[in-house]
Design an enzyme around this catalytic site. Structure first.
Site, PDB file in Angstrom:
ATOM      1  N   LYS A   1       0.843  -1.208   0.000  1.00 11.56           N
ATOM      2  CA  LYS A   1       0.000   0.000   0.000  1.00 11.56           C
ATOM      3  C   LYS A   1       0.869   1.245   0.000  1.00 11.56           C
ATOM      4  O   LYS A   1       0.621   2.204  -0.747  1.00 11.56           O
ATOM      5  CB  LYS A   1      -0.912  -0.010   1.227  1.00 11.56           C
ATOM      6  CG  LYS A   1      -1.766   1.257   1.421  1.00 11.56           C
ATOM      7  CD  LYS A   1      -2.761   1.457   0.299  1.00 11.56           C
ATOM      8  CE  LYS A   1      -3.853   2.468   0.668  1.00 11.56           C
ATOM      9  NZ  LYS A   1      -3.348   3.822   0.920  1.00 11.56           N
TER      10      LYS A   1
ATOM     11  N   GLY B   1      -2.764   3.300  13.248  1.00 13.39           N
ATOM     12  CA  GLY B   1      -3.537   2.858  14.405  1.00 13.39           C
ATOM     13  C   GLY B   1      -4.690   1.978  13.979  1.00 13.39           C
ATOM     14  O   GLY B   1      -5.009   1.873  12.788  1.00 13.39           O
TER      15      GLY B   1
ATOM     16  N   GLN C   1     -11.891   1.700  14.682  1.00 12.50           N
ATOM     17  CA  GLN C   1     -12.935   1.212  15.582  1.00 12.50           C
ATOM     18  C   GLN C   1     -13.846   0.232  14.854  1.00 12.50           C
ATOM     19  O   GLN C   1     -14.319   0.506  13.754  1.00 12.50           O
ATOM     20  CB  GLN C   1     -13.757   2.380  16.134  1.00 12.50           C
ATOM     21  CG  GLN C   1     -14.660   1.995  17.290  1.00 12.50           C
ATOM     22  CD  GLN C   1     -15.165   3.223  18.040  1.00 12.50           C
ATOM     23  OE1 GLN C   1     -14.927   4.352  17.641  1.00 12.50           O
ATOM     24  NE2 GLN C   1     -15.852   3.001  19.127  1.00 12.50           N
TER      25      GLN C   1
ATOM     26  N   SER D   1       4.390  -0.185  21.385  1.00 12.63           N
ATOM     27  CA  SER D   1       5.300  -1.003  20.582  1.00 12.63           C
ATOM     28  C   SER D   1       5.979  -0.179  19.495  1.00 12.63           C
ATOM     29  O   SER D   1       7.183  -0.336  19.243  1.00 12.63           O
ATOM     30  CB  SER D   1       4.515  -2.161  19.948  1.00 12.63           C
ATOM     31  OG  SER D   1       5.291  -2.847  19.010  1.00 12.63           O
TER      32      SER D   1
ATOM     33  N   ASP E   1      -5.820  13.276  21.449  1.00 13.48           N
ATOM     34  CA  ASP E   1      -5.371  13.852  22.722  1.00 13.48           C
ATOM     35  C   ASP E   1      -4.788  12.776  23.639  1.00 13.48           C
ATOM     36  O   ASP E   1      -3.742  12.977  24.267  1.00 13.48           O
ATOM     37  CB  ASP E   1      -6.529  14.572  23.419  1.00 13.48           C
ATOM     38  CG  ASP E   1      -7.155  15.634  22.546  1.00 13.48           C
ATOM     39  OD1 ASP E   1      -6.474  16.642  22.279  1.00 13.48           O
ATOM     40  OD2 ASP E   1      -8.297  15.451  22.108  1.00 13.48           O
TER      41      ASP E   1
ATOM     42  N   SER F   1     -11.096  23.922  14.345  1.00 11.42           N
ATOM     43  CA  SER F   1     -11.085  25.387  14.282  1.00 11.42           C
ATOM     44  C   SER F   1     -11.294  25.862  12.851  1.00 11.42           C
ATOM     45  O   SER F   1     -11.954  26.883  12.610  1.00 11.42           O
ATOM     46  CB  SER F   1      -9.767  25.930  14.840  1.00 11.42           C
ATOM     47  OG  SER F   1      -9.643  25.635  16.220  1.00 11.42           O
TER      48      SER F   1
ATOM     49  N   HIS G   1     -10.239  17.048  21.041  1.00  9.11           N
ATOM     50  CA  HIS G   1     -10.668  16.844  19.658  1.00  9.11           C
ATOM     51  C   HIS G   1     -11.716  15.740  19.708  1.00  9.11           C
ATOM     52  O   HIS G   1     -11.426  14.559  19.565  1.00  9.11           O
ATOM     53  CB  HIS G   1      -9.479  16.423  18.780  1.00  9.11           C
ATOM     54  CG  HIS G   1      -9.883  16.005  17.390  1.00  9.11           C
ATOM     55  ND1 HIS G   1     -10.534  16.851  16.523  1.00  9.11           N
ATOM     56  CD2 HIS G   1      -9.740  14.824  16.729  1.00  9.11           C
ATOM     57  CE1 HIS G   1     -10.764  16.210  15.385  1.00  9.11           C
ATOM     58  NE2 HIS G   1     -10.294  14.976  15.487  1.00  9.11           N
TER      59      HIS G   1
END
Length: 311
Positions: free
Chosen positions: A38, A77, A80, A99, A121, A147, A173
């Site tokens: 990728k 990451g 969800q 890790s 955060d 913002s 955030h």
């Protein structure tokens, strides 16, 4: 020479690489992803447009290739999953960061670490704690995008150039973020006064609707197209430019707090001076009492999550 390493070549990482390539401020961009194909594909796709823009070297690499990077942008990451709680996701990404960050530090402990992965955060604070890097060298994209959304909405309401709208979304955030209305202005004229002069609505209901639209913007976009990545990539580009150009510009990035408004041991967004060495200083805003309480509530929500993490 200016080099940026982007960890994670998903929607946000790849689009950030694209916007940075177009910016003309970067000479080298390396994409690092567990899915090497990728990253290779994204690097090739961007590279094929280089003859039409300023020269930039875009390529796929591994952790070792972050060596020499001025800025390391972390977008990697877990996503969800259906039925998964927010806390489950936080714990999963915290484990990933525990890790990943030490591996990155093996090859580069001199860079600025810009965290973009959500919940930004929490993961900014996690990175700060486990990295041992000096304050200011680790911060998150925070509410820079929020913002921008806020300014865009006010500009449409007032039919004015959004660059002339000066307003900040601060705090988390996420769901507890809020607009600092007390300092919102249009070219130095308070937003209330500007609306009065121009015959625009600026009542409590209007303000509530605007804040709700900002908070729910990502949910709305995800519902329509599955993910958000264009505007956040522009926000990443803006932050990286501030660093590489040593602009000392004021952006609402997320940093570990050390007493602002009585808050510490969490990362939240406040207007901050961003330059070559990262965050130089967090500004002390003349917030209203109500806004200070909202900020402290946002901090409390973040602190409750952090307490449940093993860092």
């Amino acid at each position: 020479m200016s080099k940026v390493a982007i960890i994670g070549s998903g929607f946000v990482g790849a689009t950030s690489a694209f916007t940075l390539a177009l910016s003309g401020t970067v000479t080298d961009i390396v994409l690092v992803d567990l899915n090497k194909d990728k990253a290779i594909g994204d690097a090739l796709d961007i590279s094929h447009g280089i003859p039409l823009i300023q020269p930039v070297n875009v390529y796929a690499g591994d952790y070792k290739d972050v060596k020499g990077a001025d800025v390391i942008v972390v977008t990697a990451g877990a996503a969800q999953k259906p039925g998964e709680t927010r806390l489950d996701l936080v714990k999963k990404n915290t484990a990933i960061f525990k890790s990943m960050i030490p591996e990155l530090l093996k090859y580069n402990d001199k860079a600025i670490y810009l965290i973009v992965t959500n919940p930004v955060d929490i993961l900014t604070y996690v990175t700060y704690k486990i990295s041992g890097l000096p304050w200011g060298r680790v911060f998150g994209s925070g509410t820079v995008l929020d913002s921008s959304r806020f300014r865009y909405l006010l500009s449409k309401h007032c039919n004015i150039d959004p660059r002339n709208v000066h307003g900040r979304i601060i705090g988390e955030h996420g769901d507890t973020e809020f607009a600092a209305w007390s300092i919102t202005n249009i070219s130095g004229i308070s937003f209330n006064e500007y609306c009065s002069i121009c015959g625009r609505v600026c009542n409590t209901n209007f303000r509530k609707e605007v804040e709700e639209e900002v908070v729910n913007a990502a949910y709305k976009i995800i519902d329509k197209k599955g993910a958000t990545y264009y505007a956040v990539a522009v926000a990443v580009r803006r932050i990286v430019e501030c660093i590489l150009r040593d602009e000392n510009s004021i952006l609402t990035v997320s940093s570990p707090l050390n007493g602002q408004y009585g808050v510490k041991d969490v990362s939240l967004s406040l207007p901050s001076i961003v330059g070559r060495n990262g965050v130089a200083r967090i500004l002390d805003l003349p917030l209203s009492d109500e806004e200070v309480e909202k900020f402290r509530h946002s901090a409390s929500v973040m602190a409750d999550v952090i307490k449940q993490l093993d860092i």
